[in-house]
Design a protein around this motif. Sequence first.
Motif, short mmCIF file in Angstrom:
data_model
loop_
_atom_site.label_atom_id
_atom_site.label_comp_id
_atom_site.label_asym_id
_atom_site.label_seq_id
_atom_site.Cartn_x
_atom_site.Cartn_y
_atom_site.Cartn_z
N UNK A 35 0.92 -0.67 0.42
CA UNK A 35 -0.18 -0.19 -0.65
C UNK A 35 0.98 1.13 0.12
N UNK A 36 2.47 0.96 0.93
CA UNK A 36 2.96 2.32 0.44
C UNK A 36 3.20 2.52 -1.40
N UNK A 37 3.37 1.96 -1.79
CA UNK A 37 3.84 2.65 -3.44
C UNK A 37 2.65 3.36 -3.67
N UNK A 38 2.69 4.14 -4.70
CA UNK A 38 2.31 6.00 -5.27
C UNK A 38 1.07 5.65 -5.95
N UNK A 39 1.58 4.77 -6.94
CA UNK A 39 0.03 3.95 -7.35
C UNK A 39 -0.33 5.19 -9.05
N UNK A 40 -1.13 4.63 -9.49
CA UNK A 40 -1.55 5.06 -10.54
C UNK A 40 -2.12 6.48 -10.64
N UNK A 41 -2.77 7.13 -9.63
CA UNK A 41 -3.24 8.70 -9.47
C UNK A 41 -2.18 8.98 -9.30
N UNK A 42 -1.81 9.57 -8.01
CA UNK A 42 -0.48 9.73 -7.49
C UNK A 42 0.43 9.53 -8.40
#
Length: 210
Positions: A35-42
């Motif tokens: 969950x610490x991964x920034x991901x698509x939108x961020x």
Amino acid sequence: MTSELDDYIATHTSEEPRLLRDLYRATYLERLYPRMCSGHVQGRILAMLSQMIRPRRVLELGTFTGYSALCLAEGLADDGQLHTVEIDDEAEGFIRRWFDRSELGSRITLHIGDALEVVPGLGEEWDLVYIDANKRIYRQYLDMVLPMMRKGGFIIADNTLWDGKVTDQSATDAQTRGIRDFNDYVTSHPRLESVILPLRDGLSLLRVKS
């Protein structure tokens, strides 16, 4: 914010590069606390901010799996370089594997160690700094990088709402205290202009005025 709105935002945000989609999936399959991964939108926000700034020198504190570093590298100036510091030496192999797969990887330098020890020895002036490391010492990170910032440079700090705990007076753990201290310090600092975006866990944008 609802899950429906989250989905709407994601579907109306530009797609991430295929490599980043694969990296995000690998993070969930292979790493703890994905969950610490920034991901698509961020990640697209970080990439766009970097593209707007066109920095020559970018510093990231807290690499995790390399997703945010690759996003920030998208906006580098033609002669730009990004330095990222990760304290977990067990993550090094995973991170380097994904940097090596990216066409931007040659412009990223990974440092393994404590950022408070590594960064002073780099001897750089930073145009853009992204703070996403130990929440307990965010203020120390800021005090470290401010003398190294160019006038008009930008600092981005992640997790500055800390799952809403910043307003919960019953939350007294060290990480929450560290984030509160950072936010209060930023607000009163004469060299900084700041705004907190209510994105995911809170994303603060700081501009160095002098």
